[in-house]
Scaffold this active site. Sequence first.
Site, PDB file in Angstrom:
ATOM      1  N   ASP A 216      43.884  -0.638  81.959  1.00  0.00           N
ATOM      2  CA  ASP A 216      42.702  -0.010  82.562  1.00  0.00           C
ATOM      3  C   ASP A 216      41.902   0.747  81.494  1.00  0.00           C
ATOM      4  OD1 ASP A 216      44.444   2.100  82.239  1.00  0.00           O
ATOM      5  OD2 ASP A 216      44.247   2.863  84.282  1.00  0.00           O
ATOM      6  N   SER A 217      42.405   0.743  80.265  1.00  0.00           N
ATOM      7  CA  SER A 217      41.616   1.248  79.124  1.00  0.00           C
ATOM      8  C   SER A 217      40.307   0.472  79.015  1.00  0.00           C
ATOM      9  CB  SER A 217      42.406   1.114  77.812  1.00  0.00           C
ATOM     10  OG  SER A 217      42.924  -0.200  77.679  1.00  0.00           O
TER      11      SER A 217
ATOM     12  N   ASP B  67      47.125  -3.821  84.737  1.00  0.00           N
ATOM     13  CA  ASP B  67      47.263  -2.433  85.202  1.00  0.00           C
ATOM     14  C   ASP B  67      46.773  -2.274  86.635  1.00  0.00           C
ATOM     15  OD1 ASP B  67      48.428  -0.925  83.202  1.00  0.00           O
ATOM     16  OD2 ASP B  67      46.538  -0.140  82.402  1.00  0.00           O
TER      17      ASP B  67
ATOM     18  N   LYS C  14      51.396  -3.052  85.916  1.00  0.00           N
ATOM     19  CA  LYS C  14      51.854  -1.793  85.315  1.00  0.00           C
ATOM     20  C   LYS C  14      51.292  -0.650  86.139  1.00  0.00           C
ATOM     21  CE  LYS C  14      50.302  -0.076  81.190  1.00  0.00           C
ATOM     22  NZ  LYS C  14      49.661   1.172  81.645  1.00  0.00           N
TER      23      LYS C  14
ATOM     24  N   GLU D 284      51.357   3.883  86.260  1.00  0.00           N
ATOM     25  CA  GLU D 284      51.720   5.129  85.581  1.00  0.00           C
ATOM     26  C   GLU D 284      52.510   6.011  86.546  1.00  0.00           C
ATOM     27  OE1 GLU D 284      48.262   7.066  83.954  1.00  0.00           O
ATOM     28  OE2 GLU D 284      47.587   5.233  82.954  1.00  0.00           O
TER      29      GLU D 284
ATOM     30  N   GLU E 187      53.976   6.656  76.172  1.00  0.00           N
ATOM     31  CA  GLU E 187      52.721   6.960  75.462  1.00  0.00           C
ATOM     32  C   GLU E 187      52.700   8.409  74.962  1.00  0.00           C
ATOM     33  OE1 GLU E 187      49.072   5.699  77.336  1.00  0.00           O
ATOM     34  OE2 GLU E 187      47.851   6.788  75.881  1.00  0.00           O
TER      35      GLU E 187
HETATM   36  O1  KIV Z   1      45.332   0.974  79.660  1.00  0.00           O
HETATM   37  C1  KIV Z   1      45.940   0.674  78.626  1.00  0.00           C
HETATM   38  O2  KIV Z   1      45.407  -0.017  77.744  1.00  0.00           O
HETATM   39  C2  KIV Z   1      47.307   1.147  78.489  1.00  0.00           C
HETATM   40  C3  KIV Z   1      47.991   0.956  77.181  1.00  0.00           C
HETATM   41  C4  KIV Z   1      47.262   1.384  76.017  1.00  0.00           C
HETATM   42  C5  KIV Z   1      49.404   1.355  77.211  1.00  0.00           C
HETATM   43  O3  KIV Z   1      47.852   1.644  79.406  1.00  0.00           O
END
Ligand code: KIV
Length: 274
Positions: free
Chosen positions: A49-50, A88, A118, A120, A187
């Site tokens: 989600d970055s 994510d 993924k 968090e 992280e």
């Molecule tokens: O959103 C993302 O890119 C991440 C990673 C950098 C671990 O969660």
Amino acid sequence: MSTHAKQKRLTTASIRAMKGRDRVVCLTAYTTPIARLLDPHCDLLLVGDSLGMVLYGMDTTVGVTLDMMAAHGLAVVRGAERACVIVDLPFGSYQVSKERAFLSALRLMQETGCDGVKLEGGEEMAETVEFLVARGIPVFGHVGLMPQLVNTAGGFRSMGHSDAEAEKIRRDAAAIEQAGAFALVIEGTVEPLAREITASLSVPTIGIGASVACDGQVLVVDDVLGLFDGFKPKFVKRFAELGPVVSSAVQSYALEVRDGRFPAHEHTFQPRKR
Ligand code: KIV
């Protein structure tokens, strides 16, 4: 016909089995052409989600939606032949209830053909992770610095400096492993703690700002390529500086368009000879 019928990619089970054997190479990817370039070299491609910050110019990941993740997840799956693809779950799509988490994850799995999701969170998300895994959704955990919590955490900062914080991260990692995650991201966490957690778990830890002690590493691909000119965290290493290369190519293009050198004869269609 499904767009992802002939999957030959690494599975989440094969990533899990790399623990103690091979180091896991992971990068983020958000588009098909970049996924194609990364795929031969990476074990895991993470549609993080970055992308909210990297592609959409957001300040945090809080505004990222399930629609965005589904669109970019599908694009990356189309470009991946070998690497396992994880997408994510964005902020708000899994915290309300485990049933809601399942529906969000189901949407990503069905619409993109990804290999897992993924999310968090530590102890407070363990029940959700267990619920998803028991129902056929492979889960990649994420503990330590959790960017989706930026507003309650008061910013982005490295974690595990106090005894209480270190103890919480230890418990988080153990809870997520216990709940059935196939691997987890650690992280922004101090090295001794990342090392201790890695040694204590039977699933791979993938570090970002958590030292070489982790079982694998992940970075944001635009950081690796020198394409993201925002804030550069201490843990980022740029393996190329493509920003200036792009800038210079575009400058040459603009020059040639303005002075009429582009398009030249070889770029131009002529009537066919009769
Ligand atoms: O959103 C993302 O890119 C991440 C990673 C950098 C671990 O969660």
